[in-house]
Every structure is written in structure tokens, then in C-alpha cells.
Design a protein around this motif. Sequence first.
Motif, PDB file in Angstrom:
ATOM      1  N   LEU A  20       9.061  18.212  23.781  1.00 34.85           N
ATOM      2  CA  LEU A  20       9.295  17.156  22.795  1.00 34.85           C
ATOM      3  C   LEU A  20       9.479  17.711  21.395  1.00 34.85           C
ATOM      4  CD1 LEU A  20       6.731  14.461  23.990  1.00 34.85           C
ATOM      5  CD2 LEU A  20       9.184  14.556  24.426  1.00 34.85           C
TER       6      LEU A  20
ATOM      7  N   HIS B  67       1.375  16.174  17.541  1.00 39.58           N
ATOM      8  CA  HIS B  67       1.163  15.880  18.961  1.00 39.58           C
ATOM      9  C   HIS B  67       1.004  17.174  19.769  1.00 39.58           C
ATOM     10  CE1 HIS B  67       1.533  13.895  22.824  1.00 39.58           C
ATOM     11  NE2 HIS B  67       2.520  14.697  23.122  1.00 39.58           N
TER      12      HIS B  67
ATOM     13  N   SER C  73      -3.833  15.000  23.489  1.00 45.19           N
ATOM     14  CA  SER C  73      -2.665  14.339  22.901  1.00 45.19           C
ATOM     15  C   SER C  73      -2.678  12.836  23.176  1.00 45.19           C
ATOM     16  CB  SER C  73      -1.379  14.971  23.442  1.00 45.19           C
ATOM     17  OG  SER C  73      -1.336  14.866  24.844  1.00 45.19           O
TER      18      SER C  73
ATOM     19  N   GLU D 253       3.302  10.355  22.586  1.00 43.09           N
ATOM     20  CA  GLU D 253       4.219  11.000  23.520  1.00 43.09           C
ATOM     21  C   GLU D 253       5.334  10.056  23.951  1.00 43.09           C
ATOM     22  OE1 GLU D 253       4.221  13.398  27.771  1.00 43.09           O
ATOM     23  OE2 GLU D 253       2.325  12.905  26.818  1.00 43.09           O
TER      24      GLU D 253
ATOM     25  N   PHE E 271       9.210  10.579  23.086  1.00 45.05           N
ATOM     26  CA  PHE E 271      10.113  10.706  24.221  1.00 45.05           C
ATOM     27  C   PHE E 271      11.243   9.668  24.135  1.00 45.05           C
ATOM     28  CE2 PHE E 271      11.316   9.739  28.626  1.00 45.05           C
ATOM     29  CZ  PHE E 271      11.760  10.990  29.006  1.00 45.05           C
TER      30      PHE E 271
END
Length: 105
Positions: A17, A73, A79, A84, A88
Amino acid sequence: MASRNHVLFFPHEHADLLGAMHDLNVRSKARPQLRTFLTTASAVVHEQAVALDGSERASIGDFEGLVELAERHVRQHRSSVVAEMVLFTTIQMGQLVVYVVMTLN
């Protein structure tokens, strides 16, 4: 072989990421549509993060932009699932913007 930054079609194979967010940030310098998308996405994410309750907000932390959120992150040992998913999804949409812009040109 696909780039390690490519998460649009095969997210289970490419989960970098931070690398993908950095890639979009660099690409946005030359693509106004992507720059606008990332600026708007960052503002929306920040606005929604402020509205989270205390524990959820603490798991994300303060951030100026999406790159900083991605960096934070990656550094965290525990995390945030929320961060996330936000990263994403933003990366997927950003890569779609890049694809459309490149296809139309």
C-alpha cells in the motif's frame, strides 16, 4: 511481470500500500485529474476520520495526507483495518483514474 505497486486487479498478490500510494503521488504531479482525485479523497478521508469515535480515531492517528496515512499505517505494529481499507480503495480508484487518463490520451 506486474509492478509491485499495482493493486487494481490482483490485490491478494500485491499489497504494498505504501509503495502504491507513493506511486500515485508521483504520477499525480503530471496528471491533473489524478491530483484532483487524490486531493479530494484526502479531504474526505480526513473529514470522516475526525468523525470516528475515540478508539477508532486513535487507531488511525493524525495525518496531513494519504501518503502520511500510508506511512503511519506501515509503521504501526497493530495496523488499523479502517486505514488499510481506505488506502486500498483509494489506490484502486486512483489507479483506475490513471488507466482511464492514459487510455484516452
